[in-house]
Design a protein around this motif. Structure first.
Motif, PDB file in Angstrom:
ATOM      1  N   GLY A   1     102.082  52.934  -2.303  1.00 40.60           N
ATOM      2  CA  GLY A   1     103.245  52.014  -2.999  1.00 40.60           C
ATOM      3  C   GLY A   1     103.010  51.411  -4.131  1.00 40.60           C
ATOM      4  O   GLY A   1     103.815  50.766  -4.768  1.00 40.60           O
ATOM      5  N   LEU A   2     102.446  51.248  -4.728  1.00 43.24           N
ATOM      6  CA  LEU A   2     100.972  49.950  -5.316  1.00 43.24           C
ATOM      7  C   LEU A   2     101.288  51.104  -6.626  1.00 43.24           C
ATOM      8  O   LEU A   2     102.160  51.783  -7.035  1.00 43.24           O
ATOM      9  CB  LEU A   2      99.609  50.433  -4.845  1.00 43.24           C
ATOM     10  N   GLY A   3     101.157  50.091  -7.404  1.00 39.93           N
ATOM     11  CA  GLY A   3     101.623  50.425  -8.847  1.00 39.93           C
ATOM     12  C   GLY A   3     102.722  48.895  -9.991  1.00 39.93           C
ATOM     13  O   GLY A   3     103.102  48.829 -10.685  1.00 39.93           O
ATOM     14  N   LEU A   4     103.404  48.726  -8.381  1.00 37.97           N
ATOM     15  CA  LEU A   4     104.460  47.354  -9.253  1.00 37.97           C
ATOM     16  C   LEU A   4     103.698  46.514 -10.069  1.00 37.97           C
ATOM     17  O   LEU A   4     104.546  46.028 -10.491  1.00 37.97           O
ATOM     18  CB  LEU A   4     104.894  47.351  -7.829  1.00 37.97           C
ATOM     19  N   SER A   5     103.069  46.126  -9.501  1.00 36.61           N
ATOM     20  CA  SER A   5     102.060  44.819 -10.162  1.00 36.61           C
ATOM     21  C   SER A   5     102.058  45.336 -11.665  1.00 36.61           C
ATOM     22  O   SER A   5     102.309  44.596 -12.674  1.00 36.61           O
ATOM     23  CB  SER A   5     101.309  44.024  -9.711  1.00 36.61           C
ATOM     24  N   ILE A   6     101.325  46.568 -11.825  1.00 31.05           N
ATOM     25  CA  ILE A   6     101.582  46.958 -13.558  1.00 31.05           C
ATOM     26  C   ILE A   6     102.361  47.123 -13.869  1.00 31.05           C
ATOM     27  O   ILE A   6     103.287  46.274 -15.268  1.00 31.05           O
ATOM     28  CB  ILE A   6     100.224  48.406 -13.035  1.00 31.05           C
ATOM     29  N   CYS A   7     104.056  47.456 -13.277  1.00 27.45           N
ATOM     30  CA  CYS A   7     104.997  48.074 -13.599  1.00 27.45           C
ATOM     31  C   CYS A   7     105.408  46.453 -14.291  1.00 27.45           C
ATOM     32  O   CYS A   7     106.089  45.874 -15.960  1.00 27.45           O
ATOM     33  CB  CYS A   7     106.302  48.336 -13.159  1.00 27.45           C
ATOM     34  N   ARG A   8     104.668  44.983 -13.073  1.00 27.20           N
ATOM     35  CA  ARG A   8     105.156  44.391 -14.051  1.00 27.20           C
ATOM     36  C   ARG A   8     105.103  43.418 -15.086  1.00 27.20           C
ATOM     37  O   ARG A   8     105.301  43.101 -15.775  1.00 27.20           O
ATOM     38  CB  ARG A   8     105.397  42.693 -12.892  1.00 27.20           C
ATOM     39  N   ARG A   9     103.606  43.670 -15.272  1.00 26.81           N
ATOM     40  CA  ARG A   9     102.991  43.584 -15.665  1.00 26.81           C
ATOM     41  C   ARG A   9     103.342  43.710 -17.869  1.00 26.81           C
ATOM     42  O   ARG A   9     103.394  42.996 -18.785  1.00 26.81           O
ATOM     43  CB  ARG A   9     101.233  43.577 -16.448  1.00 26.81           C
ATOM     44  N   LEU A  10     103.412  45.721 -17.264  1.00 26.62           N
ATOM     45  CA  LEU A  10     104.115  45.760 -19.165  1.00 26.62           C
ATOM     46  C   LEU A  10     105.268  45.727 -19.128  1.00 26.62           C
ATOM     47  O   LEU A  10     105.829  45.873 -20.687  1.00 26.62           O
ATOM     48  CB  LEU A  10     103.995  47.530 -18.316  1.00 26.62           C
ATOM     49  N   VAL A  11     106.468  45.240 -18.085  1.00 27.05           N
ATOM     50  CA  VAL A  11     107.973  44.881 -18.564  1.00 27.05           C
ATOM     51  C   VAL A  11     107.960  43.286 -19.145  1.00 27.05           C
ATOM     52  O   VAL A  11     107.982  43.278 -19.982  1.00 27.05           O
ATOM     53  CB  VAL A  11     108.876  45.189 -17.093  1.00 27.05           C
ATOM     54  N   GLU A  12     106.337  42.780 -18.427  1.00 23.88           N
ATOM     55  CA  GLU A  12     106.928  41.472 -19.392  1.00 23.88           C
ATOM     56  C   GLU A  12     105.960  41.104 -20.740  1.00 23.88           C
ATOM     57  O   GLU A  12     106.184  40.662 -21.418  1.00 23.88           O
ATOM     58  CB  GLU A  12     105.618  40.027 -18.107  1.00 23.88           C
ATOM     59  N   ALA A  13     105.192  42.619 -20.800  1.00 25.94           N
ATOM     60  CA  ALA A  13     104.255  42.926 -22.248  1.00 25.94           C
ATOM     61  C   ALA A  13     105.947  42.573 -23.348  1.00 25.94           C
ATOM     62  O   ALA A  13     105.258  42.650 -24.519  1.00 25.94           O
ATOM     63  CB  ALA A  13     103.628  43.767 -22.221  1.00 25.94           C
ATOM     64  N   MET A  14     107.061  43.698 -22.291  1.00 24.64           N
ATOM     65  CA  MET A  14     108.212  44.018 -23.109  1.00 24.64           C
ATOM     66  C   MET A  14     109.332  43.110 -23.377  1.00 24.64           C
ATOM     67  O   MET A  14     110.212  42.843 -23.666  1.00 24.64           O
ATOM     68  CB  MET A  14     108.234  44.778 -23.575  1.00 24.64           C
ATOM     69  N   GLN A  15     108.409  41.383 -23.016  1.00 21.01           N
ATOM     70  CA  GLN A  15     109.115  40.197 -22.817  1.00 21.01           C
ATOM     71  C   GLN A  15     110.022  40.984 -22.363  1.00 21.01           C
ATOM     72  O   GLN A  15     111.833  40.416 -22.364  1.00 21.01           O
ATOM     73  CB  GLN A  15     110.197  39.553 -24.014  1.00 21.01           C
ATOM     74  N   GLY A  16     110.337  41.430 -20.692  1.00 19.60           N
ATOM     75  CA  GLY A  16     111.864  41.771 -20.100  1.00 19.60           C
ATOM     76  C   GLY A  16     111.232  40.934 -19.004  1.00 19.60           C
ATOM     77  O   GLY A  16     110.413  40.448 -18.319  1.00 19.60           O
ATOM     78  N   GLN A  17     111.863  41.357 -17.875  1.00 19.67           N
ATOM     79  CA  GLN A  17     111.457  41.095 -16.501  1.00 19.67           C
ATOM     80  C   GLN A  17     111.862  42.343 -15.577  1.00 19.67           C
ATOM     81  O   GLN A  17     112.278  43.247 -16.067  1.00 19.67           O
ATOM     82  CB  GLN A  17     112.984  40.222 -16.033  1.00 19.67           C
ATOM     83  N   ILE A  18     111.715  42.724 -14.406  1.00 18.22           N
ATOM     84  CA  ILE A  18     111.545  43.713 -13.822  1.00 18.22           C
ATOM     85  C   ILE A  18     112.169  42.258 -12.343  1.00 18.22           C
ATOM     86  O   ILE A  18     111.759  41.846 -11.794  1.00 18.22           O
ATOM     87  CB  ILE A  18     109.949  44.643 -13.652  1.00 18.22           C
ATOM     88  N   ASP A  19     112.898  43.170 -11.315  1.00 19.06           N
ATOM     89  CA  ASP A  19     113.017  42.818  -9.619  1.00 19.06           C
ATOM     90  C   ASP A  19     113.647  43.961  -8.647  1.00 19.06           C
ATOM     91  O   ASP A  19     113.469  44.859  -9.445  1.00 19.06           O
ATOM     92  CB  ASP A  19     113.787  41.956  -9.330  1.00 19.06           C
ATOM     93  N   VAL A  20     113.921  43.993  -7.632  1.00 20.16           N
ATOM     94  CA  VAL A  20     114.218  44.752  -6.701  1.00 20.16           C
ATOM     95  C   VAL A  20     115.101  44.279  -5.600  1.00 20.16           C
ATOM     96  O   VAL A  20     115.305  42.860  -5.561  1.00 20.16           O
ATOM     97  CB  VAL A  20     113.305  45.419  -6.388  1.00 20.16           C
ATOM     98  N   ILE A  21     116.138  44.989  -5.645  1.00 22.59           N
ATOM     99  CA  ILE A  21     117.782  44.697  -4.330  1.00 22.59           C
ATOM    100  C   ILE A  21     117.861  45.715  -3.498  1.00 22.59           C
ATOM    101  O   ILE A  21     117.555  47.120  -3.656  1.00 22.59           O
ATOM    102  CB  ILE A  21     118.634  44.586  -5.379  1.00 22.59           C
ATOM    103  N   SER A  22     116.983  45.138  -2.509  1.00 27.95           N
ATOM    104  CA  SER A  22     117.147  45.973  -1.568  1.00 27.95           C
ATOM    105  C   SER A  22     116.795  45.607  -0.150  1.00 27.95           C
ATOM    106  O   SER A  22     116.665  44.134   0.273  1.00 27.95           O
ATOM    107  CB  SER A  22     114.955  46.942  -1.322  1.00 27.95           C
TER     108      SER A  22
END
Length: 434
Positions: free
Chosen positions: A105-126
């Protein structure tokens, strides 16, 4: 991602809110990579049910919009302690997931870097055993040439019935039908469906019934509906998230006018409804054509089988083929490829050479061994090895051509042009000449 979801009897549902502009300027490749990562994880860590992709937008100072996207699953979930480190590189929630779910289930760190590169934010509710909702927000610029599509007048104020036991699926279908102009009634089970049709104060013009209803079967429900007073001519469309051989014929026998596979694009649904309603006004055509509506829409495109075990390579090839306007199926290894060819007529096969269980060479030999006199299915090898001895091995196995990896769109189109007749619908691929 729908093929991977079908293998686990999971339905993917995409719901785009009306607040989202039709066109936005942004980084398409990054956005696709993020969504593929989140959807792939959702499928991997889910057992059944549905995965819902939602999108909505908040207008900012013109022309900007804050785009919100979430991927919600009902899988194994994540604890609060694990969430704190989830987006860090080389971190996974539980080491046992590697054995249980075939990956970390890795790859989330990459998602975070991509979102931040687009001046955004990412998170999870679980929560553990209650699923997860991964969400991210980015700011994009609305396209200044947005077109507004008016509701279709021919369908305006017609009544449609949706029968589906998945809430998000009902919501998505209702959204699609409402945009066409229908007045929609949504029901989740057989008993309420029959009661609604029996007690309705207005006539329904069409009904969409999902095959994932557990009991009774969708075939029996169709018979029960048509047995009701005033409903024997109600056009029914069967929707399935897991199509199998023979479903079309059984749907026809049960009284359905059309059969469509989920996920269903709005233009596909509109075309099917239009055909069904037009044929409903010309009864002499129904028995001949209505059971083939789903196939009519699909078989305008030539049908290609991709036999490839690598998920990334699958995605790349499928995107290219869809861009070139082909219909695509995927088999994850050679043995499945052989079975697919035996069950379905394809116009051409793209065959990876190196695969577990049965490689492309053995699969091609098996396919050739089953062909009758005069039959020849074009098979094009996909290989990273392009030495003379590799090409010779492809030829000896019975392959007609080869493409070297990484594949380019131009090279793929050129190879297909050599072996396919342009703009010829898929009819009997195995009898076509090479």
């Amino acid at each position: 991602m729908s093929q991977k979801a079908r293998e686990k009897s999971i339905e993917i549902i995409g719901i785009i809110d009306s607040s989202v502009p039709k066109k936005l300027n942004g980084d398409l490749s990054r956005l696709r990579q993020i969504l593929l990562n989140l959807l792939n994880n959702a499928i991997k860590f889910s057992h059944q049910g549905e995965i819902v992709l939602r999108m909505r937008s908040t207008p900012l100072a013109p022309p900007f919009h804050r785009l919100y996207i979430e991927v919600k699953d009902f899988g194994i979930g994540i604890s609060t302690a694990e969430i704190k480190t989830l987006f860090q590189p080389f971190v996974q929630a539980d080491a046992s997931t590697t054995r249980r779910f075939g990956g970390t289930g890795l790859g989330l760190s990459i998602c975070r870097r991509l979102v931040e590169a687009m001046q955004g934010q990412i998170d999870v509710i679980s929560q553990p055993n209650k699923g997860s909702t991964f969400w991210f927000e980015i700011t994009l610029e609305a396209h200044n040439n947005e077109e507004i599509n008016p509701k279709n007048i021919a369908l305006h104020n017609k009544h449609a019935l949706i029968v589906d036991d998945l809430p998000a699926s009902r919501e998505r279908l209702s959204q699609q039908l409402s945009e066409m102009g229908f007045i929609v009634t949504m029901i989740s089970n057989r008993f309420d469906t029959l009661a609604a049709l029996s007690n309705a104060t207005h006539a329904f013009d069409i009904a969409l019934i999902s095959k994932n209803l557990d009991f009774p079967s969708s075939q029996q429900l169709a018979s029960d509906i048509h047995a009701l007073p005033l409903q024997h001519n109600l056009p029914l469309i069967l929707l399935s998230s897991n199509s199998t051989i023979g479903q079309t014929e059984s749907a026809k026998a049960a009284g359905y006018a059309a059969f469509l596979s989920k996920p269903i694009r709005s233009n596909t649904l509109y075309s099917a409804i239009e055909l069904v309603l037009n044929q409903h006004n010309a009864p002499e055509q129904i028995l001949v054509t209505t059971h083939q509506i789903g196939e009519q829409l699909a078989t305008k495109k030539q049908h290609i089988l991709v036999v490839e075990d690598n998920p990334v390579n699958q995605q790349v090839v499928v995107k290219m083929l869809e861009k070139l306007n082909y219909r695509v199926d995927i088999a994850n290894d050679g043995a499945l490829g052989v079975a697919a060819v035996a069950a379905q007529n394809y116009d051409l096969v793209l065959m990876d050479c190196q695969m577990p269980n049965m490689d492309g060479y053995a699969a091609t030999k098996r396919i050739r061994a089953t062909e009758q006199s005069g039959q020849h299915l074009p098979i094009v090898a996909l290989t990273a090895n392009v030495f003379k001895e590799d090409i010779l091995r492809c030829q000896q196995a019975g392959m007609d051509d080869f493409l070297s990896k990484p594949i380019t769109l131009i090279a793929l189109q050129t190879a297909l042009d050599r072996h396919l007749q342009p703009s010829t619908p898929s009819t009997s691929a195995q009898s076509s000449s090479s």
